[in-house]
Design a protein around this motif. Sequence first.
Motif, PDB file in Angstrom:
ATOM      1  N   SER A  81       5.194   6.962 -16.806  1.00  0.00           N
ATOM      2  CA  SER A  81       4.497   5.787 -16.279  1.00  0.00           C
ATOM      3  C   SER A  81       4.589   5.724 -14.759  1.00  0.00           C
ATOM      4  CB  SER A  81       5.089   4.519 -16.895  1.00  0.00           C
ATOM      5  OG  SER A  81       4.486   3.364 -16.360  1.00  0.00           O
ATOM      6  N   ASN A  82       5.762   6.014 -14.212  1.00  0.00           N
ATOM      7  CA  ASN A  82       5.916   6.033 -12.750  1.00  0.00           C
ATOM      8  C   ASN A  82       5.039   7.104 -12.110  1.00  0.00           C
ATOM      9  OD1 ASN A  82       7.734   3.968 -12.851  1.00  0.00           O
ATOM     10  ND2 ASN A  82       9.537   5.221 -12.436  1.00  0.00           N
ATOM     11  N   LYS A  83       4.939   8.242 -12.767  1.00  0.00           N
ATOM     12  CA  LYS A  83       4.118   9.327 -12.236  1.00  0.00           C
ATOM     13  C   LYS A  83       2.644   8.952 -12.233  1.00  0.00           C
ATOM     14  CE  LYS A  83       3.368  14.304 -12.733  1.00  0.00           C
ATOM     15  NZ  LYS A  83       3.729  15.527 -13.515  1.00  0.00           N
ATOM     16  N   ALA A  84       2.197   8.285 -13.300  1.00  0.00           N
ATOM     17  CA  ALA A  84       0.792   7.872 -13.364  1.00  0.00           C
ATOM     18  C   ALA A  84       0.487   6.814 -12.307  1.00  0.00           C
ATOM     19  CB  ALA A  84       0.483   7.344 -14.764  1.00  0.00           C
ATOM     20  N   LEU A  85       1.390   5.839 -12.118  1.00  0.00           N
ATOM     21  CA  LEU A  85       1.177   4.811 -11.105  1.00  0.00           C
ATOM     22  C   LEU A  85       1.176   5.413  -9.696  1.00  0.00           C
ATOM     23  CD1 LEU A  85       3.301   1.808 -12.411  1.00  0.00           C
ATOM     24  CD2 LEU A  85       0.830   1.928 -12.207  1.00  0.00           C
ATOM     25  N   ALA A  86       2.034   6.395  -9.458  1.00  0.00           N
ATOM     26  CA  ALA A  86       2.072   7.032  -8.131  1.00  0.00           C
ATOM     27  C   ALA A  86       0.757   7.739  -7.831  1.00  0.00           C
ATOM     28  CB  ALA A  86       3.233   8.017  -8.067  1.00  0.00           C
ATOM     29  N   ALA A  87       0.159   8.336  -8.840  1.00  0.00           N
ATOM     30  CA  ALA A  87      -1.126   9.007  -8.623  1.00  0.00           C
ATOM     31  C   ALA A  87      -2.234   8.006  -8.340  1.00  0.00           C
ATOM     32  CB  ALA A  87      -1.475   9.852  -9.851  1.00  0.00           C
ATOM     33  N   VAL A  88      -2.174   6.835  -8.987  1.00  0.00           N
ATOM     34  CA  VAL A  88      -3.214   5.824  -8.793  1.00  0.00           C
ATOM     35  C   VAL A  88      -3.109   5.193  -7.412  1.00  0.00           C
ATOM     36  CG1 VAL A  88      -4.072   3.599  -9.612  1.00  0.00           C
ATOM     37  CG2 VAL A  88      -3.460   5.365 -11.253  1.00  0.00           C
ATOM     38  N   ARG A  89      -1.873   4.950  -6.959  1.00  0.00           N
ATOM     39  CA  ARG A  89      -1.694   4.248  -5.695  1.00  0.00           C
ATOM     40  C   ARG A  89      -1.635   5.184  -4.487  1.00  0.00           C
ATOM     41  NH1 ARG A  89       3.034   4.611  -3.407  1.00  0.00           N
ATOM     42  NH2 ARG A  89       2.518   2.861  -2.063  1.00  0.00           N
ATOM     43  N   ALA A  90      -1.823   6.465  -4.679  1.00  0.00           N
ATOM     44  CA  ALA A  90      -1.780   7.406  -3.556  1.00  0.00           C
ATOM     45  C   ALA A  90      -2.811   7.097  -2.475  1.00  0.00           C
ATOM     46  CB  ALA A  90      -1.953   8.836  -4.070  1.00  0.00           C
ATOM     47  N   PRO A  91      -4.051   6.643  -2.810  1.00  0.00           N
ATOM     48  CA  PRO A  91      -5.031   6.387  -1.739  1.00  0.00           C
ATOM     49  C   PRO A  91      -4.612   5.325  -0.730  1.00  0.00           C
ATOM     50  CG  PRO A  91      -6.147   6.593  -3.848  1.00  0.00           C
ATOM     51  CD  PRO A  91      -4.677   6.575  -4.138  1.00  0.00           C
ATOM     52  N   VAL A  92      -3.654   4.448  -1.078  1.00  0.00           N
ATOM     53  CA  VAL A  92      -3.247   3.433  -0.110  1.00  0.00           C
ATOM     54  C   VAL A  92      -2.590   4.081   1.109  1.00  0.00           C
ATOM     55  CG1 VAL A  92      -0.930   3.003  -1.035  1.00  0.00           C
ATOM     56  CG2 VAL A  92      -2.166   1.160   0.085  1.00  0.00           C
ATOM     57  N   GLU A  93      -1.974   5.242   0.911  1.00  0.00           N
ATOM     58  CA  GLU A  93      -1.374   5.952   2.045  1.00  0.00           C
ATOM     59  C   GLU A  93      -2.456   6.470   2.990  1.00  0.00           C
ATOM     60  OE1 GLU A  93       1.693   5.746   2.427  1.00  0.00           O
ATOM     61  OE2 GLU A  93       2.386   5.168   0.428  1.00  0.00           O
ATOM     62  N   HIS A  94      -3.631   6.795   2.438  1.00  0.00           N
ATOM     63  CA  HIS A  94      -4.726   7.236   3.295  1.00  0.00           C
ATOM     64  C   HIS A  94      -5.185   6.101   4.200  1.00  0.00           C
ATOM     65  CE1 HIS A  94      -5.739  10.246  -0.167  1.00  0.00           C
ATOM     66  NE2 HIS A  94      -4.608  10.527   0.444  1.00  0.00           N
ATOM     67  N   GLY A  95      -5.198   4.869   3.654  1.00  0.00           N
ATOM     68  CA  GLY A  95      -5.594   3.730   4.476  1.00  0.00           C
ATOM     69  C   GLY A  95      -4.681   3.539   5.668  1.00  0.00           C
ATOM     70  N   PHE A  96      -3.369   3.620   5.453  1.00  0.00           N
ATOM     71  CA  PHE A  96      -2.434   3.491   6.567  1.00  0.00           C
ATOM     72  C   PHE A  96      -2.545   4.675   7.526  1.00  0.00           C
ATOM     73  CE2 PHE A  96       0.137   0.295   4.177  1.00  0.00           C
ATOM     74  CZ  PHE A  96       0.193  -0.645   5.186  1.00  0.00           C
ATOM     75  N   ALA A  97      -2.842   5.858   6.986  1.00  0.00           N
ATOM     76  CA  ALA A  97      -2.998   7.017   7.860  1.00  0.00           C
ATOM     77  C   ALA A  97      -4.190   6.836   8.802  1.00  0.00           C
ATOM     78  CB  ALA A  97      -3.181   8.281   7.020  1.00  0.00           C
ATOM     79  N   HIS A  98      -5.298   6.315   8.280  1.00  0.00           N
ATOM     80  CA  HIS A  98      -6.458   6.049   9.147  1.00  0.00           C
ATOM     81  C   HIS A  98      -6.113   5.003  10.204  1.00  0.00           C
ATOM     82  CE1 HIS A  98      -9.213   8.571   7.024  1.00  0.00           C
ATOM     83  NE2 HIS A  98      -9.112   7.911   5.890  1.00  0.00           N
ATOM     84  N   LEU A  99      -5.351   3.982   9.808  1.00  0.00           N
ATOM     85  CA  LEU A  99      -5.002   2.927  10.761  1.00  0.00           C
ATOM     86  C   LEU A  99      -4.095   3.465  11.861  1.00  0.00           C
ATOM     87  CD1 LEU A  99      -5.247  -0.136  11.362  1.00  0.00           C
ATOM     88  CD2 LEU A  99      -3.168  -0.458  10.017  1.00  0.00           C
ATOM     89  N   LYS A 100      -3.157   4.322  11.489  1.00  0.00           N
ATOM     90  CA  LYS A 100      -2.199   4.822  12.473  1.00  0.00           C
ATOM     91  C   LYS A 100      -2.736   6.011  13.264  1.00  0.00           C
ATOM     92  CE  LYS A 100       2.016   2.992  10.465  1.00  0.00           C
ATOM     93  NZ  LYS A 100       3.404   3.271  10.037  1.00  0.00           N
TER      94      LYS A 100
END
Length: 279
Positions: free
Chosen positions: A228-247
């Motif tokens: 379950s943790n692995k599946a959630l990590a895959a789903v929420r991975a795009p949020v890191e892209h948002g912060f990467a664009h901001l930074k």
Amino acid sequence: MTKNNDLTESPDGLVYTARLPLSSATLNYLATLIRGHCKKIGSRWRALPAGKIAGIVLAVLRCDQRPGDLAGGNGVHRTTVTRWVREAVGLLAARAPRLDRALKKIARSGGGVVLLDGSLIRTRRRTGTENRKNYSGKSKCHGLLVIALTDDKGRLLWVSAARPGRTSEITACRHDHLTDRLRKAGLGAIADLGFVGLDDSGPDADPAVITGYKAARNRPLTRGQKLSNKALAAVRAPVEHGFAHLKNWRVLGKVRTDPKWATALVRALLVLTNREVSR
């Protein structure tokens, strides 16, 4: 043999040109905002045209160029450049999406979940009583905490106010009444283990914030919980892209101005980031 003591450069210094990794649409957008603001306040004259001012402001925000260096190359004073940057940041921050409107927009488009995460923006070490509250024990540095929401593709929807680095992510979310607003919009949020305990609703209510499972010293995770943790990590991975664009805006590498100004700065960069990403 004659000795030459002349300077290798002119007294005014050297001037060079550089390329900004931004689109002309972003430059034109900011220049239009500046022209409209000048017309509104009745400012009939500026030392440079609006397009040139917009280019200088974007150079400060994108590449963290020193205002004094840009001022010398454009024949203006350093305080003039600083005033232009503050003015442009205020104009952009006023156009940043509010939390309620961002959630309603996602709900109208048929979305069911958003991605939730927090990030620390590093700042200079403060002195006196202001020093301790900006120190993050988690990141072991001084900074300001920012909470952000993105859609399932990592596009930034909303950023919170910048709070002292010692503030926990859960406390920041509760200050903004995030779970109540998510339920009001009929949405859920997927977050990492740092947000465990944020949603304290009853067992019969649908969770507004979905997180993974934490392991305890005497209670290891089961195989199902790990999956379950692995599946959630895959789903929420795009949020890191948002912060990467901001930074990508290097001015956030280390905020050297008043931390009270950081909220307007981050929200202004959110507007510019969305225009660049949507392009």
